[in-house]
Design an enzyme around this catalytic site. Structure first.
Site, PDB file in Angstrom:
ATOM      1  N   HIS A   1      11.225  36.663 -26.491  1.00  0.00           N
ATOM      2  CA  HIS A   1      11.131  35.207 -26.442  1.00  0.00           C
ATOM      3  C   HIS A   1      12.318  34.497 -27.080  1.00  0.00           C
ATOM      4  O   HIS A   1      12.301  33.270 -27.187  1.00  0.00           O
ATOM      5  CB  HIS A   1       9.850  34.738 -27.145  1.00  0.00           C
ATOM      6  CG  HIS A   1       8.604  34.973 -26.354  1.00  0.00           C
ATOM      7  ND1 HIS A   1       8.141  34.103 -25.400  1.00  0.00           N
ATOM      8  CD2 HIS A   1       7.722  35.992 -26.384  1.00  0.00           C
ATOM      9  CE1 HIS A   1       7.023  34.569 -24.869  1.00  0.00           C
ATOM     10  NE2 HIS A   1       6.745  35.714 -25.452  1.00  0.00           N
TER      11      HIS A   1
ATOM     12  N   LYS B   1       7.439  19.376 -30.818  1.00  0.00           N
ATOM     13  CA  LYS B   1       7.648  20.821 -30.791  1.00  0.00           C
ATOM     14  C   LYS B   1       7.944  21.286 -32.213  1.00  0.00           C
ATOM     15  O   LYS B   1       8.095  20.467 -33.118  1.00  0.00           O
ATOM     16  CB  LYS B   1       8.810  21.192 -29.860  1.00  0.00           C
ATOM     17  CG  LYS B   1      10.113  20.466 -30.195  1.00  0.00           C
ATOM     18  CD  LYS B   1      11.207  20.805 -29.199  1.00  0.00           C
ATOM     19  CE  LYS B   1      10.985  20.124 -27.859  1.00  0.00           C
ATOM     20  NZ  LYS B   1      10.735  21.064 -26.783  1.00  0.00           N
ATOM     21  N   ARG B   2       8.021  22.580 -32.390  1.00  0.00           N
ATOM     22  CA  ARG B   2       8.373  23.124 -33.700  1.00  0.00           C
ATOM     23  C   ARG B   2       9.717  22.558 -34.154  1.00  0.00           C
ATOM     24  O   ARG B   2      10.633  22.391 -33.358  1.00  0.00           O
ATOM     25  CB  ARG B   2       8.441  24.659 -33.599  1.00  0.00           C
ATOM     26  CG  ARG B   2       8.809  25.381 -34.863  1.00  0.00           C
ATOM     27  CD  ARG B   2       8.563  26.881 -34.687  1.00  0.00           C
ATOM     28  NE  ARG B   2       9.288  27.429 -33.549  1.00  0.00           N
ATOM     29  CZ  ARG B   2      10.507  27.978 -33.626  1.00  0.00           C
ATOM     30  NH1 ARG B   2      11.144  28.023 -34.777  1.00  0.00           N
ATOM     31  NH2 ARG B   2      11.084  28.483 -32.556  1.00  0.00           N
TER      32      ARG B   2
ATOM     33  N   LYS C   1       4.239  20.989 -19.863  1.00  0.00           N
ATOM     34  CA  LYS C   1       3.051  20.155 -20.102  1.00  0.00           C
ATOM     35  C   LYS C   1       3.370  18.677 -19.897  1.00  0.00           C
ATOM     36  O   LYS C   1       2.573  17.920 -19.343  1.00  0.00           O
ATOM     37  CB  LYS C   1       2.547  20.393 -21.525  1.00  0.00           C
ATOM     38  CG  LYS C   1       2.065  21.808 -21.787  1.00  0.00           C
ATOM     39  CD  LYS C   1       1.964  22.084 -23.284  1.00  0.00           C
ATOM     40  CE  LYS C   1       1.828  23.572 -23.544  1.00  0.00           C
ATOM     41  NZ  LYS C   1       2.074  23.939 -24.946  1.00  0.00           N
TER      42      LYS C   1
ATOM     43  N   LYS D   1      16.521  23.157 -31.645  1.00  0.00           N
ATOM     44  CA  LYS D   1      15.794  22.232 -30.773  1.00  0.00           C
ATOM     45  C   LYS D   1      16.350  20.817 -30.871  1.00  0.00           C
ATOM     46  O   LYS D   1      16.034  19.953 -30.078  1.00  0.00           O
ATOM     47  CB  LYS D   1      14.297  22.270 -31.095  1.00  0.00           C
ATOM     48  CG  LYS D   1      13.663  23.641 -30.779  1.00  0.00           C
ATOM     49  CD  LYS D   1      12.201  23.669 -31.136  1.00  0.00           C
ATOM     50  CE  LYS D   1      11.590  25.038 -30.906  1.00  0.00           C
ATOM     51  NZ  LYS D   1      11.443  25.387 -29.476  1.00  0.00           N
TER      52      LYS D   1
ATOM     53  N   THR E   1       7.516  25.514 -23.178  1.00  0.00           N
ATOM     54  CA  THR E   1       6.300  25.220 -22.406  1.00  0.00           C
ATOM     55  C   THR E   1       5.921  23.747 -22.569  1.00  0.00           C
ATOM     56  O   THR E   1       5.253  23.186 -21.710  1.00  0.00           O
ATOM     57  CB  THR E   1       5.117  26.099 -22.850  1.00  0.00           C
ATOM     58  OG1 THR E   1       4.920  25.991 -24.262  1.00  0.00           O
ATOM     59  CG2 THR E   1       5.358  27.554 -22.472  1.00  0.00           C
TER      60      THR E   1
END
Length: 802
Positions: free
Chosen positions: A352, A540-541, A651, A546, A647
């Protein structure tokens, strides 16, 4: 069992009378909640028995993951059983609102981010499609943590989710397993040959707790088995009698720490030790269970690879490799070659991440001390692999150090997975290409055909049908079809792309969902936001790659332009939600910076009419279910080449948000699905990022040569943001900027101008939103599950589940 409203009422009344000794009329909301769980669990238990009967002599999947972010179970189970409306009506006649009962349930503290939610989506998809599957993980007593924002900073508190969530778990104390740590290993010759003896070990008891996993409109029920840690001798009465009360329970406390918290901080040796113990604990207990059940059914392990797939979800469960070898050799008396052959044919691995720090490496000294028998097996696997490379792949000898499992005093778990698993897959086209051509290139040369791709997916039944009933119900009415089982039917929405009545309706549905989120923000953050503004969402985390920081820099830029140059823009609400790991200093500083921006922006009487900033604390599945349907913009702005897939982007897309993103992870596949006119792409691609690294990226150049950036970074150092000093972040950006926020800043700033202008055209925006919804079918987890089932696991759906 098909439940009618009369049966539901009778079963609920019976449960409450027996368990609480009162009538439904006198029962509290919590008693109704617990009684309802027991009614549902009874139905699921009955269906589970049917599933087990149908599973006889079939090939089964065992999914090993440190996380399963299942969220709340009550709504999901009622929906899957097809009785949600009936239960709501029964309760309404009792004067009870089902939504109030739903809100009593905490999110299960079994995960943190996309990895755990993906695992849960796959269990849901496997069950719905009637595949036999079991998930394995740890029953974390406190999850990762409950996040609160105090003085604009993240503060962590225990998340005591079991207090209200444990009712779903079916404890199987009779099926406990023993897991061995520490001790010594030596070899001795016996009449049956050379045997390895593990002695003076410490025993931990693994107690299983099963969570039933329902499927949509099927009798198939799978399980998620969660292990808690206990010790045989939990209390030293002698020490207690001497007044040494803390020491009397010390062993119990040390042992139970294994299943206390998800991802304990590992920036110290004690944390690394606990993480290693966690991983081996759940892997060993799970594999022992798998082999025991297999022997009970087939009386042999010779056919294990024909009947069992053990899937390693990321590198955390990599100890499956040596532990399966140990069990086959030490417990079932297989020789090395046969044990290795069975192991390599049984295990599959999903990678991942390409980030080195997430590829699981353990210091040899720690690994050997905690797991002496496992280390001896890993050492021998490594020796044999190195010998194989030396004999068969002379062209790779100069790469042997990077290919080896043990090197430089470290045990490298990802290497072991790639060497020993029969299949290795990435989770998006770009990610899998990076694995094949870069991260695992030499393995790909050696093991031709082993590396493959399965793009991630999400459970649309949860993330559209349950989370966004306004949209789901309208689409079913418009398309005259039920897409719960087959999301591809949603593609029919494309033919309405230019129908203004449909576009108006989609815009109105989005507005209503924004009103719902605005109400949540007002109640929980005390901030009044405008539902007519653009809801710009990044949830998100929290991690540097990110690039929540890039988003924050642009907000700071907009603030200064609006305040000092009176720039006019479409009103926009920036919404963040994210947890930072407790020991991750930079991530926590970024949260502080975002909240400080919010403090400055939201209190400025002029600027706040144009922009507002909201950081919603304690991000979790149930919160995401409110945020996703309300989002206009999906911020997917990771540095290209760093996000394996994502993901959250899927969504948000299925709920009609338009992506602002780099060509990274599944963003590329979203781009292919919706076309270049229905997504906002900016920044460098993965090749350009790599080329810039090679040419020696200097972030200071951007600071010195882009006036807008210099003003922002100087302002951070000069306490312009809420009167606080953010030199720590500013200096990082100037001297390091590891994920190139400065290099992509201008491109990001410019695409946000395009977003602003596009949103001003209501029908153009609604058309883009429609195209995202209509073309989201490729991202259903049902498709991902079928890809795994047919391309990697080679398993068949169950038949005759009656």
């Amino acid at each position: 069992m098909l439940l009618t409203k009369i049966m539901i009422k009778e079963l609920l009344e019976n449960k409450i009378t027996i368990q609480f000794g009162c009538s439904v009329e006198d029962a509290s909301a919590r008693q109704i909640y617990e009684g309802l769980i027991e009614v549902v669990n009874d139905v699921l238990g009955e269906n589970r028995a049917k599933s087990l009967k149908a599973q006889k002599d079939t090939k089964k999947v065992y999914y090993m993951s440190m996380e399963f972010l299942v969220g709340r179970s009550l709504k999901n189970n009622l929906y899957n059983l097809g009785i949600e409306k009936d239960v709501a009506e029964v309760l309404k006649k009792m004067g009870i609102d089902l939504e109030d009962i739903y809100n009593l349930e905490p999110d299960a503290g079994l995960g943190n981010g996309g990895l755990g939610r993906l695992a849960s989506c796959y269990l849901d998809g496997l069950t719905t499609l009637d595949y036999p599957a079991t998930g394995f993980s740890i029953r974390y007593e406190y999850g990762i943590f409950k996040q609160e924002i105090i003085d604009d900073k993240q503060v962590e508190f225990p998340d005591n989710w079991l207090k209200m969530g444990a009712k779903w778990l079916v404890t199987r104390e009779d099926e406990y397993m023993e897991v061995l740590f520490d001790g010594e290993v030596h070899e001795e010759w016996t009449e049956n040959g050379l045997k390895t003896i593990h002695s003076n070990y410490d025993t931990v008891i693994a107690v299983p707790h099963d969570l039933y996993i329902s499927g949509h409109k099927t009798n198939n029920v799978n399980t998620l088995r969660l292990w808690s840690a206990q010790t045989e001798n939990s209390f030293d009465l002698g020490l207690f009698s001497k007044g040494q009360y803390d020491k009397a329970a010390a062993k119990k406390n040390i042992t139970e720490a294994i299943s206390k918290v998800l991802y304990p901080a590992d920036d110290n040796i004690e944390g690394k030790n606990l993480r290693l113990r966690q991983q081996y604990f759940f892997v060993s207990a799970s594999l022992q269970t798998i082999l025991r059940n297999h022997m009970k059914e087939f009386k042999t392990l010779d056919n294990l690879a024909d009947k069992v797939i053990i899937h390693i979800n990321d590198t955390h469960p990599a100890l499956c490799v040596p532990e399966l070898m140990r069990l086959l050799m030490d417990e079932y008396e297989y020789n090395w070659d046969d044990a290795y052959s069975i192991t390599c044919k049984t295990l599959a691995y999903t990678n991942h991440t390409i980030m080195q720090e997430a590829l699981e490496k353990w210091p040899v000294d720690l690994f050997k001390a905690r797991l002496p028998r496992i280390f001896s097996i890993v050492k021998e696997i490594n020796r044999r692999f190195c010998e194989f490379v030396y004999k068969e792949h002379h062209d790779k000898l100069d790469k042997l150090s990077s290919l080896a499992i043990i090197d430089g005093g470290m045990v490298k778990m990802a290497n072991m997975c790639v060497i020993c698993c029969f299949s290795v897959n990435g989770v998006s086209k770009l990610h899998s290409d990076i694995l094949k051509n870069k991260l695992f290139k030499d393995y790909n040369d050696i093991f031709a055909g082993k590396l493959t791709n399965v793009t991630n997916g999400i459970t649309h039944r949860r993330w559209l049908c349950q989370s966004n009933p306004l949209l789901s119900n309208y689409l079913e009415e418009l398309l005259h079809t039920n897409f719960e089982e087959d999301l591809e039917k949603i593609e029919g929405l494309n033919k309405f792309a230019d129908d203004k009545n449909v576009l108006d309706k989609l815009f109105d549905i989005k507005y209503q969902n924004k009103v719902r989120l605005a109400k949540y923000i007002a109640e929980n953050n005390g901030i009044i936001v405008n539902p007519s503004s653009i809801f710009d969402v990044q949830v998100k985390r929290l991690h540097e790659y990110k690039r929540q920081l890039l988003n924050a820099l642009n907000i700071y830029y907009l603030y200064r332009k609006i305040k000092y140059e009176h720039m006019i823009i479409e009103p926009r609400t920036f919404i963040f939600a994210a947890k930072a790991s407790a020991g991750y200093v930079m991530a926590k500083e970024i949260i502080y910076f975002i909240n400080s921006l919010a403090e400055m922006v939201n209190n400025d009487p002029y600027v706040r009419d144009f922009i507002k900033v909201v950081f919603i604390a304690d991000y979790k599945v149930s919160l995401a279910e409110i945020i996703m349907p309300a989002a206009d913009i999906s911020e997917q702005i990771s540095q290209a080449g760093m996000e394996a897939s994502g993901t959250g982007n899927m969504k948000l897309m299925i709920n009609g948000a338009v992506t602002v993103g780099t060509m990274d992870g599944a963003n590329i596949e979203i781009y292919d699905a919706v076309g270049k006119d229905n997504i906002f792409i900016f920044g460098m691609d993965a090749k350009q990022v790599n080329d810039l690294y090679i040419s020696d990226y200097k972030s200071r150049w951007y600071y010195e040569n882009i006036p807008d950036l210099k003003v922002l970074i100087d302002g951070m150092k000069n306490k312009e943001v809420a009167g606080r000093d953010f030199s720590y972040i500013a200096d990082y950006l100037i001297t390091n900027d590891r994920y190139m926020s400065l290099a992509d800043f201008e491109s990001y700033r410019d695409i946000q101008k395009v977003v602003n202008d596009t949103y001003a055209d209501k029908y153009k925006w609604s058309n883009m939103s429609l195209k995202n919804i209509a073309n989201s079918a490729i991202f259903t987890s049902d498709r991902s599950v079928e890809d795994y089932a047919n391309g990697i696991w080679h398993i068949d759906p169950l038949k005759n589940i009656k």
